[in-house]
Motif scaffolding. Structure first.
Motif, PDB file in Angstrom:
ATOM      1  N   GLU A  36       0.844  -1.197   0.000  1.00  0.00           N
ATOM      2  CA  GLU A  36       0.000   0.000   0.000  1.00  0.00           C
ATOM      3  C   GLU A  36       0.886   1.255   0.000  1.00  0.00           C
ATOM      4  O   GLU A  36       0.625   2.214  -0.731  1.00  0.00           O
ATOM      5  N   SER A  37       1.943   1.232   0.779  1.00  0.00           N
ATOM      6  CA  SER A  37       2.861   2.358   0.868  1.00  0.00           C
ATOM      7  C   SER A  37       3.575   2.616  -0.460  1.00  0.00           C
ATOM      8  O   SER A  37       3.715   3.764  -0.894  1.00  0.00           O
ATOM      9  N   ILE A  38       4.001   1.543  -1.111  1.00  0.00           N
ATOM     10  CA  ILE A  38       4.693   1.673  -2.394  1.00  0.00           C
ATOM     11  C   ILE A  38       3.765   2.253  -3.463  1.00  0.00           C
ATOM     12  O   ILE A  38       4.196   2.997  -4.337  1.00  0.00           O
ATOM     13  N   ASP A  39       2.497   1.936  -3.380  1.00  0.00           N
ATOM     14  CA  ASP A  39       1.532   2.432  -4.356  1.00  0.00           C
ATOM     15  C   ASP A  39       1.163   3.903  -4.149  1.00  0.00           C
ATOM     16  O   ASP A  39       0.611   4.527  -5.045  1.00  0.00           O
ATOM     17  N   ALA A  40       1.459   4.437  -2.966  1.00  0.00           N
ATOM     18  CA  ALA A  40       1.117   5.827  -2.657  1.00  0.00           C
ATOM     19  C   ALA A  40       2.256   6.759  -3.097  1.00  0.00           C
ATOM     20  O   ALA A  40       3.425   6.388  -2.998  1.00  0.00           O
ATOM     21  N   GLY A  42       5.021   9.703  -2.993  1.00  0.00           N
ATOM     22  CA  GLY A  42       5.808  10.317  -1.928  1.00  0.00           C
ATOM     23  C   GLY A  42       7.254   9.863  -1.931  1.00  0.00           C
ATOM     24  O   GLY A  42       7.616   8.873  -2.582  1.00  0.00           O
ATOM     25  N   ASP A  43       8.053  10.585  -1.191  1.00  0.00           N
ATOM     26  CA  ASP A  43       9.482  10.296  -1.109  1.00  0.00           C
ATOM     27  C   ASP A  43       9.810   9.036  -0.316  1.00  0.00           C
ATOM     28  O   ASP A  43      10.938   8.562  -0.351  1.00  0.00           O
ATOM     29  N   HIS A  44       8.836   8.498   0.387  1.00  0.00           N
ATOM     30  CA  HIS A  44       9.039   7.290   1.197  1.00  0.00           C
ATOM     31  C   HIS A  44       9.118   6.018   0.348  1.00  0.00           C
ATOM     32  O   HIS A  44       9.569   4.987   0.828  1.00  0.00           O
ATOM     33  N   ARG A  45       8.683   6.080  -0.891  1.00  0.00           N
ATOM     34  CA  ARG A  45       8.535   4.878  -1.729  1.00  0.00           C
ATOM     35  C   ARG A  45       9.786   4.010  -1.825  1.00  0.00           C
ATOM     36  O   ARG A  45       9.689   2.789  -1.652  1.00  0.00           O
ATOM     37  N   PRO A  46      10.976   4.571  -2.088  1.00  0.00           N
ATOM     38  CA  PRO A  46      12.157   3.697  -2.168  1.00  0.00           C
ATOM     39  C   PRO A  46      12.433   2.961  -0.859  1.00  0.00           C
ATOM     40  O   PRO A  46      12.790   1.784  -0.859  1.00  0.00           O
ATOM     41  N   ILE A  47      12.221   3.636   0.263  1.00  0.00           N
ATOM     42  CA  ILE A  47      12.461   3.007   1.558  1.00  0.00           C
ATOM     43  C   ILE A  47      11.452   1.883   1.787  1.00  0.00           C
ATOM     44  O   ILE A  47      11.808   0.788   2.231  1.00  0.00           O
ATOM     45  N   ALA A  48      10.187   2.147   1.464  1.00  0.00           N
ATOM     46  CA  ALA A  48       9.157   1.121   1.617  1.00  0.00           C
ATOM     47  C   ALA A  48       9.450  -0.079   0.716  1.00  0.00           C
ATOM     48  O   ALA A  48       9.287  -1.234   1.114  1.00  0.00           O
ATOM     49  N   ARG A  49       9.907   0.200  -0.492  1.00  0.00           N
ATOM     50  CA  ARG A  49      10.243  -0.885  -1.425  1.00  0.00           C
ATOM     51  C   ARG A  49      11.357  -1.751  -0.846  1.00  0.00           C
ATOM     52  O   ARG A  49      11.284  -2.970  -0.864  1.00  0.00           O
ATOM     53  N   TRP A  50      12.405  -1.132  -0.307  1.00  0.00           N
ATOM     54  CA  TRP A  50      13.518  -1.926   0.224  1.00  0.00           C
ATOM     55  C   TRP A  50      13.110  -2.672   1.486  1.00  0.00           C
ATOM     56  O   TRP A  50      13.582  -3.774   1.743  1.00  0.00           O
ATOM     57  N   ASP A  51      12.198  -2.082   2.277  1.00  0.00           N
ATOM     58  CA  ASP A  51      11.667  -2.815   3.428  1.00  0.00           C
ATOM     59  C   ASP A  51      10.935  -4.071   2.957  1.00  0.00           C
ATOM     60  O   ASP A  51      11.074  -5.145   3.554  1.00  0.00           O
ATOM     61  N   LEU A  52      10.167  -3.937   1.879  1.00  0.00           N
ATOM     62  CA  LEU A  52       9.438  -5.092   1.353  1.00  0.00           C
ATOM     63  C   LEU A  52      10.392  -6.119   0.754  1.00  0.00           C
ATOM     64  O   LEU A  52      10.206  -7.329   0.933  1.00  0.00           O
ATOM     65  N   VAL A  53      11.429  -5.669   0.064  1.00  0.00           N
ATOM     66  CA  VAL A  53      12.430  -6.602  -0.472  1.00  0.00           C
ATOM     67  C   VAL A  53      13.027  -7.423   0.670  1.00  0.00           C
ATOM     68  O   VAL A  53      13.138  -8.646   0.590  1.00  0.00           O
ATOM     69  N   ARG A  54      13.399  -6.753   1.755  1.00  0.00           N
ATOM     70  CA  ARG A  54      13.984  -7.461   2.902  1.00  0.00           C
ATOM     71  C   ARG A  54      12.993  -8.431   3.533  1.00  0.00           C
ATOM     72  O   ARG A  54      13.354  -9.540   3.928  1.00  0.00           O
ATOM     73  N   LEU A  55      11.721  -8.024   3.617  1.00  0.00           N
ATOM     74  CA  LEU A  55      10.701  -8.901   4.184  1.00  0.00           C
ATOM     75  C   LEU A  55      10.521 -10.147   3.317  1.00  0.00           C
ATOM     76  O   LEU A  55      10.450 -11.270   3.832  1.00  0.00           O
ATOM     77  N   LEU A  56      10.455  -9.966   2.007  1.00  0.00           N
ATOM     78  CA  LEU A  56      10.293 -11.108   1.105  1.00  0.00           C
ATOM     79  C   LEU A  56      11.495 -12.051   1.199  1.00  0.00           C
ATOM     80  O   LEU A  56      11.338 -13.272   1.187  1.00  0.00           O
TER      81      LEU A  56
END
Length: 85
Positions: A36-40, A42-56
């Motif tokens: 949801e965060s990646i789809d929104a 904002g400047d947070h997107r790269p950080i959210a993406r890398w958080d998701l990469v680490r989670l996966l």
């Protein structure tokens, strides 16, 4: 209090909620919030993406993590640093 979905801070808030969910062992909920965060916008997107990469990767879903990483490498503020993930 919840941040309204149409707020400019909604994506950032979702990313922070995802971190709390992950810390509490609720990985599926954390994943949903990160997506949801990646789809929104904002400047947070790269950080959210890398958080998701680490989670996966933590979940052993390496192919999905790799694909997500590759799809967002251009968005990372320091692509060379991202390769060290």
């Amino acid at each position: 209090r919840r941040v309204p979905p149409d707020s400019p801070a909604a994506g950032l808030a979702a990313m922070h909620r995802a971190r709390l969910e992950r810390a509490n062992g609720r990985l599926a909920r954390a994943e949903d919030l990160l997506r949801e965060s990646i789809d929104a916008p904002g400047d947070h997107r790269p950080i959210a993406r890398w958080d998701l990469v680490r989670l996966l990767r933590l979940e052993g879903r390496r192919d999905e993590a790799r694909d997500l990483f590759r799809a967002g490498i251009a968005e990372h503020p320091d692509p060379a640093d991202a390769l060290r993930v």
